[in-house]
Scaffold this active site. Sequence first.
Site, PDB file in Angstrom:
ATOM      1  N   ARG A  76      -5.093  21.497  21.864  1.00 35.29           N
ATOM      2  CA  ARG A  76      -5.523  20.750  20.677  1.00 35.29           C
ATOM      3  C   ARG A  76      -5.859  21.690  19.522  1.00 35.29           C
ATOM      4  O   ARG A  76      -5.718  21.339  18.360  1.00 35.29           O
ATOM      5  CB  ARG A  76      -6.737  19.882  21.002  1.00 35.29           C
ATOM      6  CG  ARG A  76      -6.418  18.580  21.713  1.00 35.29           C
ATOM      7  CD  ARG A  76      -7.636  17.678  21.773  1.00 35.29           C
ATOM      8  NE  ARG A  76      -7.318  16.338  22.249  1.00 35.29           N
ATOM      9  CZ  ARG A  76      -8.093  15.291  22.047  1.00 35.29           C
ATOM     10  NH1 ARG A  76      -9.218  15.417  21.383  1.00 35.29           N
ATOM     11  NH2 ARG A  76      -7.753  14.097  22.503  1.00 35.29           N
ATOM     12  N   THR A  79      -3.482  26.274  15.923  1.00 35.73           N
ATOM     13  CA  THR A  79      -3.061  26.745  14.597  1.00 35.73           C
ATOM     14  C   THR A  79      -4.105  26.474  13.521  1.00 35.73           C
ATOM     15  O   THR A  79      -3.918  26.870  12.373  1.00 35.73           O
ATOM     16  CB  THR A  79      -1.741  26.053  14.172  1.00 35.73           C
ATOM     17  OG1 THR A  79      -1.935  24.641  14.138  1.00 35.73           O
ATOM     18  CG2 THR A  79      -0.622  26.396  15.138  1.00 35.73           C
ATOM     19  N   ASP A 137      -0.885  13.863  16.194  1.00 37.09           N
ATOM     20  CA  ASP A 137      -0.819  15.289  15.850  1.00 37.09           C
ATOM     21  C   ASP A 137      -1.846  15.609  14.760  1.00 37.09           C
ATOM     22  O   ASP A 137      -1.989  14.860  13.791  1.00 37.09           O
ATOM     23  CB  ASP A 137       0.594  15.615  15.349  1.00 37.09           C
ATOM     24  CG  ASP A 137       0.928  17.094  15.471  1.00 37.09           C
ATOM     25  OD1 ASP A 137      -0.008  17.916  15.451  1.00 37.09           O
ATOM     26  OD2 ASP A 137       2.125  17.414  15.587  1.00 37.09           O
ATOM     27  N   LYS A 149       1.967  22.091  -0.068  1.00 29.24           N
ATOM     28  CA  LYS A 149       1.180  22.302  -1.291  1.00 29.24           C
ATOM     29  C   LYS A 149       1.552  23.643  -1.933  1.00 29.24           C
ATOM     30  O   LYS A 149       1.676  23.741  -3.156  1.00 29.24           O
ATOM     31  CB  LYS A 149      -0.319  22.279  -0.978  1.00 29.24           C
ATOM     32  CG  LYS A 149      -1.175  22.636  -2.192  1.00 29.24           C
ATOM     33  CD  LYS A 149      -2.660  22.487  -1.937  1.00 29.24           C
ATOM     34  CE  LYS A 149      -3.453  22.864  -3.189  1.00 29.24           C
ATOM     35  NZ  LYS A 149      -4.897  22.577  -3.059  1.00 29.24           N
ATOM     36  N   HIS A 290      23.074 -15.666   0.994  1.00 26.18           N
ATOM     37  CA  HIS A 290      21.904 -15.425   0.151  1.00 26.18           C
ATOM     38  C   HIS A 290      20.597 -15.717   0.897  1.00 26.18           C
ATOM     39  O   HIS A 290      19.689 -16.366   0.370  1.00 26.18           O
ATOM     40  CB  HIS A 290      21.995 -16.243  -1.137  1.00 26.18           C
ATOM     41  CG  HIS A 290      23.185 -15.897  -1.981  1.00 26.18           C
ATOM     42  ND1 HIS A 290      23.449 -14.625  -2.435  1.00 26.18           N
ATOM     43  CD2 HIS A 290      24.207 -16.665  -2.436  1.00 26.18           C
ATOM     44  CE1 HIS A 290      24.558 -14.624  -3.137  1.00 26.18           C
ATOM     45  NE2 HIS A 290      25.043 -15.835  -3.145  1.00 26.18           N
ATOM     46  N   PHE A 487       4.421 -30.168   4.912  1.00 29.59           N
ATOM     47  CA  PHE A 487       4.219 -31.619   4.938  1.00 29.59           C
ATOM     48  C   PHE A 487       4.874 -32.309   3.745  1.00 29.59           C
ATOM     49  O   PHE A 487       5.139 -31.691   2.713  1.00 29.59           O
ATOM     50  CB  PHE A 487       2.735 -31.971   5.019  1.00 29.59           C
ATOM     51  CG  PHE A 487       1.882 -31.508   3.861  1.00 29.59           C
ATOM     52  CD1 PHE A 487       2.062 -31.999   2.574  1.00 29.59           C
ATOM     53  CD2 PHE A 487       0.852 -30.599   4.076  1.00 29.59           C
ATOM     54  CE1 PHE A 487       1.260 -31.594   1.516  1.00 29.59           C
ATOM     55  CE2 PHE A 487       0.040 -30.180   3.030  1.00 29.59           C
ATOM     56  CZ  PHE A 487       0.256 -30.679   1.747  1.00 29.59           C
ATOM     57  N   ASP A 492       8.130 -40.239  -0.861  1.00 23.40           N
ATOM     58  CA  ASP A 492       9.460 -40.263  -1.478  1.00 23.40           C
ATOM     59  C   ASP A 492      10.453 -39.327  -0.797  1.00 23.40           C
ATOM     60  O   ASP A 492      11.624 -39.674  -0.602  1.00 23.40           O
ATOM     61  CB  ASP A 492       9.379 -39.958  -2.972  1.00 23.40           C
ATOM     62  CG  ASP A 492       8.615 -38.665  -3.286  1.00 23.40           C
ATOM     63  OD1 ASP A 492       8.138 -38.008  -2.338  1.00 23.40           O
ATOM     64  OD2 ASP A 492       8.514 -38.332  -4.484  1.00 23.40           O
TER      65      ASP A 492
END
Length: 538
Positions: A76, A79, A137, A149, A290, A487, A492
């Site tokens: 773990r 580096t 990682d 950076k 579409h 719904f 109509d």
Amino acid sequence: MAVVSKHVPAPELVAVKRALLSVSDKTGLVDFAKALASRGVELVSTGGTRAALKEAGLDVLDVSEVTGFPEIMDGRVKTLHPGVHGALLAIRDDAEHADAMKQHGITGIDLLCVNLYPFEETVAKGADYATGVENIDIGGPAMTRAGAKNHAYVTVVSDPSDYSSVIGALEANNGSVPLSLRKTLAQKAFARTAAYDAAVSNWLATEIGAEAPGYRAIGGKLAEVMRYGENPHQAAGFYVTGEKRAGVATARQLQGKTLSYNNINDTDAAFELVSEFDPARTKAVAIIKHANPCGVAEAPSLTEAYHKALLCDPVSAFGGIVALNDKLDAEAAEEIVKTFTEVIIAPDASDEAVKLVAAKKNLRLLVTGGLADPRAPGLAVKSVAGGLLVQSRDNGVVDDLDLKIVTKRAPSEREMADLRFAFRVAKHVKSNAIVYAKDGATVGVGAGQMSRVDSARIAARKAQDAAEAAGFGEPLTKGCVVASDAFFPFADGLLSAAEAGATAVIQPGGSMRDDEVIKAADEAGLAMVFTGMRHFRH
């Protein structure tokens, strides 16, 4: 408070004298390292990467020889040390930085080759929580960000696909890498760590049940640069998220020209729809235009299902997408290629079917290896000005719903089968959605209208047009059922469906006027069931 830049100009070329390599994906690693070593580059490495390079006969410094500190805690910590991060972050042309390097015995790292623990792949395979956490990682992203950076001096290689371009640059520039490539690789490195962190944070959000976490990150890897987006003046790229769910992003393209932005969008819609149909129960075909279905059907064979689906709207099917829920066979392929089709997508395809499709050189054929699980959880993301709308995937399935009969007349067995079919399709039609269905096939689809009444009328008109084209005496909506994605706010829309010939209705219910709509259904002799689940699709 922002850090003030010292405005040290970045050199155009930086010679690579020392490289640190620490990778999980060892694809091309040995050849890349040999090419570096052949140019006199000193190699530094860690753990399994160093072992692989040593086995290949390369001289490699262990990172502990650089840091003066051993790897600890099961690797773990190896580096995370000034000997590494100082070597990556130092501004070589700054006197103070140069003095610090000399004082602490730090030698600059000019090239960093890192790819990360396979977290995405690990959790996609269903790893338990502890295994997922262990595959997050820490050192890799920290080094990658540090080197990226400081790309003024450091070349960061985060993807094996970039090995060749780096070696090419070294050969072209006498062992140096130009600033333009360092900038490009730095951008890619930051994007990689961002996508990685997005995968980790979203996995954790799912694991702890955080439906709307305080921050939401979305990441993806470029799969393809598109010629253009939805329209020719729009730039576009296709990014994959790493989700292993079968679909257009994970499919293999067996033939045909490159998929366009609209092709991918429509093919995804088609495959998601057809995946609602279990091939062990029935064969199913969906024809999409579409992003809306212009015909969907189920039948004992794919050929029969295709013919039934095509009958719904043969005009719109021209130039459409055809999705199948089972292996494309020669008989179905022979029928599909008779109509101009942009894409065929299926779990698999027989050799004979592939040969038949190959006769249409521009027709794309995709195989996915399986169907998309309609019940699977996941995220749906949509951009708006200044933000993202993120929601869980609509994974509601009609077979899982407790259907409630609300009219005096109950649906017949045939009507109930068609009601389930119609509601399954309506889930994949743009709102407001109306779907007429009969005998396991759509016979009219109304999509994307501002009024549900208009959707009902358009679907009926399309059914009339299809009947006339086929030479039928009356539209197939006579004696059909109808599904609504939401719904009916008034009676109509329901009555328009009845006028078209519908005898049974399936809808979510939940309107303030449900009683009025139920009464209208009873007076018209309709059977109606409520699902309790809405399927808006915008």
